[in-house]
Write a protein that holds these residues in place. Sequence first.
Motif, short mmCIF file in Angstrom:
data_model
loop_
_atom_site.label_atom_id
_atom_site.label_comp_id
_atom_site.label_asym_id
_atom_site.label_seq_id
_atom_site.Cartn_x
_atom_site.Cartn_y
_atom_site.Cartn_z
N LYS A 1 0.83 -1.21 0.03
CA LYS A 1 0.07 0.06 -0.07
C LYS A 1 0.84 1.28 -0.04
N GLU A 2 0.15 2.25 -0.57
CA GLU A 2 0.99 3.43 -0.69
C GLU A 2 1.43 4.04 0.68
N GLY A 3 2.48 4.36 0.93
CA GLY A 3 3.16 5.07 2.17
C GLY A 3 3.41 3.99 3.43
N GLU A 4 3.28 2.92 3.01
CA GLU A 4 3.66 1.67 4.10
C GLU A 4 5.20 1.17 3.96
N ILE A 5 5.66 0.44 4.76
CA ILE A 5 6.73 -0.28 4.71
C ILE A 5 6.29 -1.94 4.98
N ARG A 6 6.46 -2.52 3.74
CA ARG A 6 5.96 -3.85 3.59
C ARG A 6 7.23 -4.77 3.68
N LYS B 1 12.07 3.57 -14.77
CA LYS B 1 11.35 4.69 -14.99
C LYS B 1 9.99 4.96 -14.61
N ALA B 2 9.41 3.41 -14.41
CA ALA B 2 7.90 3.64 -13.96
C ALA B 2 7.68 4.09 -12.55
N GLY B 3 9.04 4.07 -11.68
CA GLY B 3 9.01 4.37 -10.23
C GLY B 3 9.29 3.25 -9.37
N LEU B 4 9.99 2.22 -9.64
CA LEU B 4 10.31 1.37 -8.69
C LEU B 4 11.78 1.20 -8.65
N ALA C 1 19.65 5.08 -5.51
CA ALA C 1 18.19 4.42 -5.77
C ALA C 1 17.40 5.79 -5.52
N LEU C 2 17.40 6.75 -4.82
CA LEU C 2 16.55 7.81 -4.41
C LEU C 2 16.83 8.73 -5.62
N ALA C 3 17.76 8.69 -6.21
CA ALA C 3 18.13 9.66 -7.30
C ALA C 3 17.46 9.58 -8.46
N THR C 4 16.88 8.11 -8.71
CA THR C 4 15.80 7.93 -9.73
C THR C 4 14.46 8.41 -9.30
N GLU C 5 14.17 8.98 -8.38
CA GLU C 5 12.97 9.50 -7.96
C GLU C 5 11.78 8.36 -7.89
N PRO C 6 12.05 7.31 -7.06
CA PRO C 6 11.01 6.24 -7.17
C PRO C 6 9.78 6.48 -6.42
N LYS C 7 8.67 5.83 -6.71
CA LYS C 7 7.61 6.12 -5.73
C LYS C 7 7.62 4.63 -4.85
N LEU C 8 8.18 3.77 -5.24
CA LEU C 8 8.48 2.62 -4.16
C LEU C 8 9.64 2.05 -4.55
N LEU C 9 10.52 2.12 -3.17
CA LEU C 9 11.96 1.86 -2.90
C LEU C 9 11.93 0.57 -2.50
N LEU C 10 12.67 -0.64 -3.00
CA LEU C 10 12.72 -1.73 -2.60
C LEU C 10 14.19 -2.09 -2.15
N LEU C 11 14.32 -2.27 -0.77
CA LEU C 11 15.77 -2.35 -0.15
C LEU C 11 15.86 -3.99 0.15
N GLY D 1 7.44 10.34 2.72
CA GLY D 1 6.44 9.99 1.76
C GLY D 1 6.98 8.64 0.81
N LYS D 2 7.90 8.01 1.29
CA LYS D 2 8.33 6.73 0.37
C LYS D 2 7.63 5.58 0.74
N THR D 3 7.21 4.90 -0.06
CA THR D 3 6.73 3.61 0.07
C THR D 3 7.85 2.68 -0.22
N ILE D 4 7.91 1.60 0.70
CA ILE D 4 9.10 0.79 0.90
C ILE D 4 8.84 -0.60 0.86
N LEU D 5 9.63 -1.43 -0.02
CA LEU D 5 9.36 -2.86 0.37
C LEU D 5 10.47 -3.35 0.88
N LEU D 6 10.64 -4.01 1.92
CA LEU D 6 11.99 -4.51 2.62
C LEU D 6 12.01 -5.81 2.89
N ILE D 7 13.18 -6.34 2.36
CA ILE D 7 13.61 -7.65 2.39
C ILE D 7 14.95 -7.82 3.34
N GLU D 8 14.94 -8.55 4.35
CA GLU D 8 15.70 -8.45 5.40
C GLU D 8 15.83 -9.83 6.36
N HIS D 9 16.94 -10.26 6.94
CA HIS D 9 16.96 -11.18 7.69
C HIS D 9 17.02 -10.93 9.27
#
Length: 253
Positions: free
Chosen positions: A25-30, A75-78, A163-173, A199-207
């Motif tokens: 969802k927009e604005g969440e950290i998943r 370019k689509a924002g991810l 990564a932020l320099a691409t102006e992403p709508k969603l940032l995958l870490l 205001g960044k939406t984040i998908l976070l992969i981590e152990h």
Amino acid sequence: MLSVKNISMHFGGLVALNNVNMTVKEGEIRGLIGPNGSGKTTLINVITGFYAPTKGTVEMGENVISGRTPNQVAKAGLCRTFQNINLFSEMTALENVVTAACIHQKINLSSAIFQTKALKRQESHVYDRARELLKFVGLDGKENTMATNLPYGQQRLLEIARALATEPKLLLLDEPVAGMNEQESAEAAELVQKLRENGKTILLIEHHMRFVMSLCDSLTVLNSGAVIAEGVPEEIQNNEDVINIYLGKRGGK
């Protein structure tokens, strides 16, 4: 913001992903977690365009991005960082960020040859923005340091700035605190919180379970290429399947 719909990925007879569904969802950290070999990396590669799925679609808003190339997905924002640091080691920190920012520059042959005022304005804006991002992630004063000469934790931060320099709508870490000590991990957690506050939406992969549970609004758990649980951190910590298959003991400590 992101919808993963019925994604399957086959490599010959190997089923790496089996009918995976997930939303961000927009604005969440998943958070996306799971043991080694669970399919996390394969799913990330499908989402970011490194693999075309055998079945299913990935959508950003109403746009299908599955099957696109990685640069089209960016370019689509991810945009993503990588589990193994993947910087331009022989470039400075500033040059690394500038290189990513160029994805949105509008340059034609004429402007490049004649070095027009419009081109110079674009370049000036790109460099100013790159310096802002380095300051934002805590690398102020490191602009002219070669990426390979930065300490490990700062190289991780540089990847995020790039990564932020691409102006992403969603940032995958992808495992942003892998290899970090506790102080570096705490600083990275503060940065992720600051990203969300901006205001960044984040998908976070981590152990790192303490890192994940303290930051994420919701979690998706993979095992053997399939989703075995979804929910808020407290639900995941008390899910018997997750405890038995991944966490090993209650509470994720």
